[in-house]
Design an enzyme around this catalytic site. Structure first.
Site, PDB file in Angstrom:
ATOM      1  N   THR A  13     -68.868   0.974  24.189  1.00 56.17           N
ATOM      2  CA  THR A  13     -67.433   1.240  24.326  1.00 56.17           C
ATOM      3  C   THR A  13     -67.167   2.526  25.096  1.00 56.17           C
ATOM      4  O   THR A  13     -67.963   3.478  25.025  1.00 56.17           O
ATOM      5  CB  THR A  13     -66.794   1.356  22.927  1.00 56.17           C
ATOM      6  OG1 THR A  13     -65.464   1.875  23.059  1.00 56.17           O
ATOM      7  CG2 THR A  13     -67.566   2.290  22.018  1.00 56.17           C
ATOM      8  N   TYR A  65     -66.186   5.579  15.019  1.00 56.74           N
ATOM      9  CA  TYR A  65     -66.419   4.317  15.746  1.00 56.74           C
ATOM     10  C   TYR A  65     -67.222   4.592  17.017  1.00 56.74           C
ATOM     11  O   TYR A  65     -68.277   3.988  17.241  1.00 56.74           O
ATOM     12  CB  TYR A  65     -65.069   3.660  16.088  1.00 56.74           C
ATOM     13  CG  TYR A  65     -65.213   2.531  17.067  1.00 56.74           C
ATOM     14  CD1 TYR A  65     -65.809   1.330  16.681  1.00 56.74           C
ATOM     15  CD2 TYR A  65     -64.780   2.659  18.385  1.00 56.74           C
ATOM     16  CE1 TYR A  65     -65.968   0.299  17.592  1.00 56.74           C
ATOM     17  CE2 TYR A  65     -64.931   1.629  19.299  1.00 56.74           C
ATOM     18  CZ  TYR A  65     -65.528   0.455  18.891  1.00 56.74           C
ATOM     19  OH  TYR A  65     -65.694  -0.564  19.792  1.00 56.74           O
TER      20      TYR A  65
HETATM   21  N1  UFG Z   1     -50.207   1.593  22.383  1.00 57.53           N
HETATM   22  C1  UFG Z   1     -48.865   1.663  22.165  1.00 57.53           C
HETATM   23  N2  UFG Z   1     -48.328   0.872  21.184  1.00 57.53           N
HETATM   24  C2  UFG Z   1     -49.100   0.037  20.421  1.00 57.53           C
HETATM   25  C3  UFG Z   1     -50.481  -0.023  20.653  1.00 57.53           C
HETATM   26  C4  UFG Z   1     -51.014   0.773  21.647  1.00 57.53           C
HETATM   27  O1  UFG Z   1     -48.133   2.409  22.827  1.00 57.53           O
HETATM   28  O2  UFG Z   1     -48.548  -0.640  19.543  1.00 57.53           O
HETATM   29  C5  UFG Z   1     -50.776   2.402  23.466  1.00 57.53           C
HETATM   30  C6  UFG Z   1     -51.837   3.378  23.043  1.00 57.53           C
HETATM   31  O3  UFG Z   1     -51.254   4.584  22.632  1.00 57.53           O
HETATM   32  C7  UFG Z   1     -52.680   3.487  24.311  1.00 57.53           C
HETATM   33  C8  UFG Z   1     -52.576   2.089  24.907  1.00 57.53           C
HETATM   34  O4  UFG Z   1     -51.413   1.503  24.351  1.00 57.53           O
HETATM   35  O5  UFG Z   1     -52.081   4.385  25.210  1.00 57.53           O
HETATM   36  C9  UFG Z   1     -53.755   1.203  24.564  1.00 57.53           C
HETATM   37  O6  UFG Z   1     -53.967   1.233  23.171  1.00 57.53           O
HETATM   38  P1  UFG Z   1     -54.926   0.191  22.428  1.00 57.53           P
HETATM   39  O7  UFG Z   1     -54.799   0.450  20.961  1.00 57.53           O
HETATM   40  O8  UFG Z   1     -54.640  -1.175  22.922  1.00 57.53           O
HETATM   41  O9  UFG Z   1     -56.354   0.581  22.954  1.00 57.53           O
HETATM   42  P2  UFG Z   1     -57.080   2.006  22.929  1.00 57.53           P
HETATM   43  O10 UFG Z   1     -57.108   2.495  24.344  1.00 57.53           O
HETATM   44  O11 UFG Z   1     -56.566   2.912  21.911  1.00 57.53           O
HETATM   45  O12 UFG Z   1     -58.483   1.530  22.413  1.00 57.53           O
HETATM   46  C10 UFG Z   1     -59.469   1.062  23.267  1.00 57.53           C
HETATM   47  C11 UFG Z   1     -60.382   0.093  22.544  1.00 57.53           C
HETATM   48  C12 UFG Z   1     -61.086   0.776  21.420  1.00 57.53           C
HETATM   49  C13 UFG Z   1     -61.793   2.006  21.938  1.00 57.53           C
HETATM   50  C14 UFG Z   1     -60.796   2.902  22.640  1.00 57.53           C
HETATM   51  C15 UFG Z   1     -61.412   4.127  23.243  1.00 57.53           C
HETATM   52  O13 UFG Z   1     -59.628  -0.974  22.053  1.00 57.53           O
HETATM   53  O14 UFG Z   1     -62.047  -0.101  20.873  1.00 57.53           O
HETATM   54  O15 UFG Z   1     -60.189   2.164  23.704  1.00 57.53           O
HETATM   55  O16 UFG Z   1     -62.340   3.740  24.183  1.00 57.53           O
HETATM   56  F1  UFG Z   1     -62.333   2.703  20.923  1.00 57.53           F
END
Ligand code: UFG
Length: 332
Positions: free
Chosen positions: A120, A144
């Site tokens: 990841t 994680y």
């Molecule tokens: N976001 C929102 N609203 C939501 C969900 C997400 O604004 O309801 C935003 C987050 O703040 C972020 C973007 O959308 O800016 C993407 O968020 P996600 O939760 O979809 O994904 P992440 O980037 O947080 O997580 C991903 C992977 C994880 C990993 C992480 C860091 O899904 O497994 O990247 O590499 F750990």
């Protein structure tokens, strides 16, 4: 039909079930090991054999390897909820790190030659330079990411000591669903943006929260590198061919498209695809969210023949929505 069988852990889950499809479509035989805690037996293509077991159950895993003549393992099983890893770190060090250690030990003991690991971008933590390269500092900011980094380290040491080679793919933001509608993201309680937006568009939730509007990005919302799950699955099949062709090499590669979209750009794409206006609620930042996370994907493009086929945000959203509708029918 290819010679030998690939064992896919977590093959009943989101990314694993797509890898199973890609392997079967490429002519591989597949055996899935999944404990069905978060996966679904119906998500496993019937052409594959499903063994319901924990990957740390050495007897069952080793029996499956022997019985099916497994030559390679693709390892997707694990726990994936970042905030949960903060509140329950030992679950992550058990299900990800310790269980991977057992699985790798079974692989070595049974003479499995190749290992592909689902790593990841969380291994980088908050990157100083974006797009982020594989040799950037690995400073996970949650258990994680650390649990996955520890598995990468084990693989490196094991591959130096035993006749097994490995590829670790560091995933960026995986989204979308099989374009033929055979699988998709089905686990309840999703936290991922495109899944949440698809739920909002199909009436399963009323709005989408936008977490943070003051990031150092063009529109102030977080920027991520969204990769279609079927492209990601295809990269695994190509990585396996590479490991077979070059048994003395190991590869750690970012899996992303090398371009980012903001939260608002994603929600605008959902609006365009659905002809709806998803309600956005502007909220504060989530703990630990970096401003931007985009892959430098030059390593994977150099090592594999793999080229993205679904690098199109609206296409990713369409496939995610089609699956969400199918899921709604299934759940009545
Ligand atoms: N976001 C929102 N609203 C939501 C969900 C997400 O604004 O309801 C935003 C987050 O703040 C972020 C973007 O959308 O800016 C993407 O968020 P996600 O939760 O979809 O994904 P992440 O980037 O947080 O997580 C991903 C992977 C994880 C990993 C992480 C860091 O899904 O497994 O990247 O590499 F750990």
């Amino acid at each position: 039909m290819r010679e030998g069988t690939v064992l896919v852990t977590g093959g009943a889950g989101y990314i694993g079930s797509h890898a199973v499809l890609a392997l079967l479509d490429a002519g591989w035989q597949v055996v899935v090991v999944d404990n069905l805690v978060t996966g679904f037996d119906w998500a496993v293509d019937p052409r594959a054999k499903l063994v319901v077991a924990n990957i740390a159950d050495d007897d069952k895993v080793r029996a499956a390897i022997r019985e099916h003549g497994v030559i390679a393992i693709m390892h997707f099983a694990g726990s994936v909820v970042v905030p949960e890893s903060v509140s329950d770190p030992l679950k992550y060090y058990r299900n990800n790190t310790a269980a991977s250690r057992s699985l790798i030990e079974s692989a070595v003991a049974e003479g499995v030659k190749h290992f592909i690991f689902s790593s990841t971008a969380a291994t980088y933590g908050i990157p100083e330079v974006v797009p982020v390269r594989e040799d950037s500092p690995k400073q996970p900011i949650n258990p994680y990411g650390m649990s996955k980094l520890m598995t990468e380290i084990m693989l490196k040491d094991v591959a130096a000591a035993h006749p097994i080679n490995y590829a670790a793919l560091r995933y960026f933001n995986v989204a979308g669903a099989d374009p033929q509608g055979r699988s998709g993201q089905s686990t309840a309680g999703a936290t991922h943006l495109i899944k949440i937006a698809a739920e909002a568009a199909t009436g399963k939730r009323g709005h989408v929260s936008v977490f943070g509007t003051d990031f150092d990005t063009p529109d102030g919302t977080g920027v991520r590198d969204y990769i279609h799950v079927s492209d990601l699955a295809a990269a695994h099949v190509d990585a396996l061919d590479l490991l077979i062709a070059r048994p003395s090499e190991n590869h750690t590669m970012n899996a992303g498209y090398g371009r980012g979209f903001s939260v608002l750009q994603v929600l605008d794409a959902v609006d365009r695809v659905t002809n709806l206006t998803i309600e956005r609620k502007l909220e504060g930042r989530r703990a630990g969210d970096p401003d931007a996370l985009v892959a430098d994907n030059s390593a994977i493009l150099a090592a594999l023949p793999w080229r993205p086929k679904h690098d199109d945000l609206e296409g990713i959203v369409k496939d995610a929505l089609a699956w969400e509708r199918k899921l709604a029918e299934r759940q009545g």
